[in-house]
Structures are given as C-alpha cells and as structure tokens.
Design a protein around this motif. Structure first.
Motif, PDB file in Angstrom:
ATOM      1  N   LYS A  58       0.871  -1.212   0.142  1.00 18.73           N
ATOM      2  CA  LYS A  58      -0.049   0.044  -0.057  1.00 18.73           C
ATOM      3  C   LYS A  58       0.880   1.469   0.011  1.00 18.73           C
ATOM      4  CE  LYS A  58      -3.933   0.660   1.972  1.00 18.73           C
ATOM      5  NZ  LYS A  58      -5.186   0.895   3.011  1.00 18.73           N
ATOM      6  N   LEU A  59       1.929   1.111   0.674  1.00 12.63           N
ATOM      7  CA  LEU A  59       2.900   2.490   0.795  1.00 12.63           C
ATOM      8  C   LEU A  59       3.615   2.602  -0.601  1.00 12.63           C
ATOM      9  CD1 LEU A  59       4.427   1.869   4.392  1.00 12.63           C
ATOM     10  CD2 LEU A  59       2.763   3.906   3.621  1.00 12.63           C
ATOM     11  N   ILE A  60       3.590   1.514  -1.356  1.00 15.10           N
ATOM     12  CA  ILE A  60       4.349   1.746  -2.705  1.00 15.10           C
ATOM     13  C   ILE A  60       3.480   2.152  -3.492  1.00 15.10           C
ATOM     14  CG2 ILE A  60       5.590   0.516  -4.394  1.00 15.10           C
ATOM     15  CD1 ILE A  60       7.164  -0.924  -2.266  1.00 15.10           C
ATOM     16  N   PHE A  62       0.190   3.064  -3.342  1.00 13.38           N
ATOM     17  CA  PHE A  62      -1.069   4.042  -3.021  1.00 13.38           C
ATOM     18  C   PHE A  62      -0.413   5.122  -1.965  1.00 13.38           C
ATOM     19  CE2 PHE A  62      -3.685   0.120  -3.168  1.00 13.38           C
ATOM     20  CZ  PHE A  62      -3.901   0.152  -4.816  1.00 13.38           C
ATOM     21  N   SER A  64       0.427   8.594   0.301  1.00 15.38           N
ATOM     22  CA  SER A  64      -0.520   9.541   0.669  1.00 15.38           C
ATOM     23  C   SER A  64       0.045  10.967   0.081  1.00 15.38           C
ATOM     24  CB  SER A  64      -0.171   9.536   2.171  1.00 15.38           C
ATOM     25  OG  SER A  64       0.894   9.756   2.777  1.00 15.38           O
ATOM     26  N   GLY A  65       1.369  10.955   0.129  1.00 12.77           N
ATOM     27  CA  GLY A  65       1.809  12.440  -0.042  1.00 12.77           C
ATOM     28  C   GLY A  65       2.860  12.600  -1.036  1.00 12.77           C
ATOM     29  N   THR A  66       3.998  13.309  -0.858  1.00 11.00           N
ATOM     30  CA  THR A  66       4.805  13.916  -1.680  1.00 11.00           C
ATOM     31  C   THR A  66       5.345  12.615  -2.619  1.00 11.00           C
ATOM     32  OG1 THR A  66       5.868  14.544   0.338  1.00 11.00           O
ATOM     33  CG2 THR A  66       6.709  15.351  -1.642  1.00 11.00           C
ATOM     34  N   LEU A  67       5.452  11.337  -1.985  1.00  8.99           N
ATOM     35  CA  LEU A  67       6.020   9.969  -2.995  1.00  8.99           C
ATOM     36  C   LEU A  67       5.064   9.865  -4.021  1.00  8.99           C
ATOM     37  CD1 LEU A  67       8.023   7.871  -3.146  1.00  8.99           C
ATOM     38  CD2 LEU A  67       6.407   6.621  -1.447  1.00  8.99           C
TER      39      LEU A  67
ATOM     40  N   ASP B  43       4.217  13.197   6.996  1.00  7.64           N
ATOM     41  CA  ASP B  43       3.279  12.956   5.758  1.00  7.64           C
ATOM     42  C   ASP B  43       1.980  12.892   6.236  1.00  7.64           C
ATOM     43  OD1 ASP B  43       3.681  13.159   2.862  1.00  7.64           O
ATOM     44  OD2 ASP B  43       2.745  11.188   2.930  1.00  7.64           O
ATOM     45  N   PHE B  44       1.829  12.189   7.198  1.00 10.18           N
ATOM     46  CA  PHE B  44       0.095  11.992   7.873  1.00 10.18           C
ATOM     47  C   PHE B  44      -0.179  12.870   8.878  1.00 10.18           C
ATOM     48  CE2 PHE B  44       0.877   7.300   6.350  1.00 10.18           C
ATOM     49  CZ  PHE B  44      -0.206   7.532   5.255  1.00 10.18           C
ATOM     50  N   GLY B 174      10.089  12.596  -0.966  1.00  7.02           N
ATOM     51  CA  GLY B 174       9.739  11.292  -1.559  1.00  7.02           C
ATOM     52  C   GLY B 174      10.496  10.321  -1.457  1.00  7.02           C
ATOM     53  N   LEU B 177      10.230   8.980   2.125  1.00  9.84           N
ATOM     54  CA  LEU B 177       9.156   8.308   2.530  1.00  9.84           C
ATOM     55  C   LEU B 177       9.065   6.787   1.855  1.00  9.84           C
ATOM     56  CD1 LEU B 177       6.335  11.100   1.512  1.00  9.84           C
ATOM     57  CD2 LEU B 177       6.789  10.070   3.728  1.00  9.84           C
ATOM     58  N   PHE B 178      10.039   6.836   0.800  1.00  9.88           N
ATOM     59  CA  PHE B 178      10.109   5.469   0.099  1.00  9.88           C
ATOM     60  C   PHE B 178      11.043   4.726   0.978  1.00  9.88           C
ATOM     61  CE2 PHE B 178      11.739   2.713  -3.402  1.00  9.88           C
ATOM     62  CZ  PHE B 178      10.519   2.216  -3.947  1.00  9.88           C
ATOM     63  N   PRO B 181       8.878   1.699   3.117  1.00  7.83           N
ATOM     64  CA  PRO B 181       8.664   0.285   2.541  1.00  7.83           C
ATOM     65  C   PRO B 181       9.690  -0.341   1.823  1.00  7.83           C
ATOM     66  CG  PRO B 181       7.538   2.234   1.009  1.00  7.83           C
ATOM     67  CD  PRO B 181       8.240   2.892   2.433  1.00  7.83           C
TER      68      PRO B 181
END
Lengths: 113, 242
Positions: A58-60, A62, A64-67, B43-44, B174, B177-178, B181
């Motif tokens: 899900k994190l990859i 969908f 949520s933000g900047t990614l 981010d959340f 980004g 954030l990566f 995962p």
C-alpha cells in the motif's frame, strides 16, 4: 450524531501501546513451553508477515503525499531493483536500500512531476 | 565486535551494551528506518512528539508504521488495533526465548520488566548473539545498555526524518518516504527463511492492493488472516507430502 474526537495520545495508548505490549507481557508471564517452531507461532508469523506485506504494498502503490509525485512505474521498478540488489550483493539490506533509493531518485528526476 | 567478558566497575556492563549497539549493523539500519518513519509521520500530519512517544511506548517499527498509515488514512480504530496486535504476536516467542538467558534464580521480577519491554527484532538478534559470552550477573545491565542505545537512536532519527521531510524539496522528501516500504520489504525478505514466510510475503503483497482496490474494508486485517493462513496451509500440505 456527534462524535468526540479522541486525544491522539489516548489513541496511541489504546491502539498502539496496549495491543502491542500485551504480547510482551504474555511472554513474560508464560515464558515456558513454547518454542519458535510450534505450529501456532509459525501461523502467527505468517499472518504478521502478510499484514506487513500488505502495508508495504500500500505504501508503494497508493502513497499518501509527496511520494505520489514520483510515477507508479518508477516506484515499482525501484523496489524491484532493491530486491535484485539484495539477492546479488551478499544479501546486504544496506546495499539493497541504497540501490533502490538511487533508482527512485533517478527515475523521479527523469520522469517525475 | 569483541565484548569484554568481565566488567570492572558498576555500570560497566551497561556501557558495554551501549558500545555494542553503536558498533552493530542495526545502528545504521535503525537510523535509516526511523528517518523514513519520521517522514511518514510528517506526511500523515502527526506531531514529532507523538512519534517520539510511540517509539518509546510501542518500540516496534512495523506496528508504528501500521499505526501511522492506518490512523493517518482514517481507518477504523478497531482495525488499526487488530493489525497492530497481529504484527506484535511475534514479540511473544522472542520474550520467551530471551528470558532464560537473563533470568537467574535470585533475579527479582521487576528487573525483567525493562528487557521485556525492550524486546524487538534488532535487540533480540543482538542479545541472543552476544549474551552467552557475558557473565550471567551482568546480562540484564548489558541488555539494557544495548536497548537504550537502540531506542535513543530510533527516537533521535525519527525527529531527523520528520524535520527533513518538512524542509526538503519534493523529490528528496519522496525518497525519504520510500525508505520505509523499501527497507521493510528487504528486511522481510531477509528474515523469511522458511517457505511459509516467503509465501506469506508474496500473498500479502498481491492480496493487500487487490482488497484495497475492491474497497472491502478492514483490508489490512483480512490480508493478514487470509494470506497468512493460505501460506500456512501450503506449508502444512507440503510437510504432509514429505
């Protein structure tokens, strides 16, 4: 219907701390008789692994933000490159994460918004 | 890293644990993981102090990531709690395996509380590797030194990730954030020694997004129960066939 927004710190205790800590407490109280290979432990590890995998996907897929500014194909390709690097470079988590991140940055730089 | 087998002054065992933690592979791994989690918390829209408290109280990166992403995406509180508790079951056998190493006949119960709370994948792997070489009476202090250092590292780098995510340009934010995962995927692959664990990983990666897209609700929980049980069933069939 009126709902009361619970305090984030109360939520942390009820949803984060207690459901997590209960298993450590049980381990402390019942610390005899179970080993890593018992069937219930194998099953619960499989369930936990599948949950973690769902969160990873899900994190990859969908984010949520900047990614989200980095295209989906780049995110999937970068994760795949990290996996391949892990297999090829002496099963090093560190090297795999570096390769995956480098691919993400390169792809994001070339194809990102 | 060599560990001194005896400690000459009170507290030396604790600092022996601190030194082992700083020199171990988990130091950079924890730093990177918690930079990612810090960015995720930003981010959340959680606060950095909420994250720090969750690191100290929950002290399990997978549970924290689930907590952040479930609560941040507005999932039901019940589902978040169930998902957290399902990932935390693995802590139970770890505590069970750790205690015989640190408990002596005369050890008072309260001295076991901290090592129990500190039990997590990183601390557990290093404790089981290093403790046997340490005199029994110093093991709890060593374990506490090791774990305190890991926890302080995680908390500190959580703040670092949180503030970096706020300041960096979008591409680099980004990339932070990566980290979560990506590092979780790779370390789950590394920890999956048995077929059942590998199948559970693959089933979860496929089933999770499908159930998400179908909008069935409680999809994280269902992915775990269905995907994990399916992997376990295959494992049982395979064992029966052998």
């Amino acid at each position: 219907m009126t709902t009361v927004e619970p305090s984030p710190y109360l939520v942390l205790i009820l949803v984060g701390f207690l459901p997590n800590e209960i298993w450590r407490a049980l381990g402390l109280v019942l610390a005899r008789g179970l080993n890593e290979d018992s069937e219930i432990v194998v099953w619960s590890r499989a369930v936990a692994t599948a949950i973690l995998a769902a969160v990873i996907a899900k994190l990859i897929l969908f984010p949520s933000g900047t990614l989200d500014n980095i295209p989906l194909a780049v995110r999937i390709a970068a994760a795949a490159c990290g996996f391949v690097a892990f297999i090829c470079i002496k099963r090093s988590v560190f090297a795999a994460v570096l390769v995956g991140e480098a691919m993400l940055l390169l792809g994001g730089f070339l194809f990102g918004r | 890293m060599p560990v001194p087998a005896s400690f000459s002054y009170p507290g030396a065992a604790f600092f022996g644990g601190v030194r082992s933690a700083l020199g171990s592979v988990f130091f950079p791994v924890l730093a990177g993981t918690y930079i990612g989690i810090g960015a995720l918390a930003h981010d959340f829209a959680f606060s950095s102090w909420w994250l720090a408290l969750s690191t100290v109280l929950v002290w399990a990166a997978p549970a924290q990531v689930i907590l952040l992403s479930a609560l941040g995406a507005g999932s039901a509180i019940f589902e978040a709690a169930v998902a957290v508790t399902l990932t935390a079951i693995r802590l139970f056998p770890m505590v069970v395996a750790l205690l015989p190493l640190i408990r002596r006949k005369e050890t008072p119960f309260y001295q076991l509380l901290l090592p129990t709370h500190f039990t997590s994948v990183s601390m557990w792997i290093e404790s089981l590797r290093l403790l046997p070489a340490i005199p029994a009476e110093h093991r709890i202090a060593f374990c506490n030194g090791l774990s305190t250092t890991y926890m302080a590292t995680a908390t500190t780098f959580g703040f670092v990730g949180f503030y970096l995510a706020a300041k960096l340009p979008p591409l680099l934010a980004g990339a932070l954030l990566f980290l979560t995962p990506l590092s979780f995927l790779i370390s789950t692959v590394r920890n999956a020694h048995m077929l059942v664990d590998r199948l559970a990983l693959v089933f979860g990666l496929i089933l999770g997004p499908i159930l998400s897209a179908l909008d069935v609700g409680l999809e994280i929980m269902w992915t775990g129960v269905v995907g994990g049980t399916a992997a376990y069933a295959v494992h049982r069939f395979q064992e029966a066939a052998e």
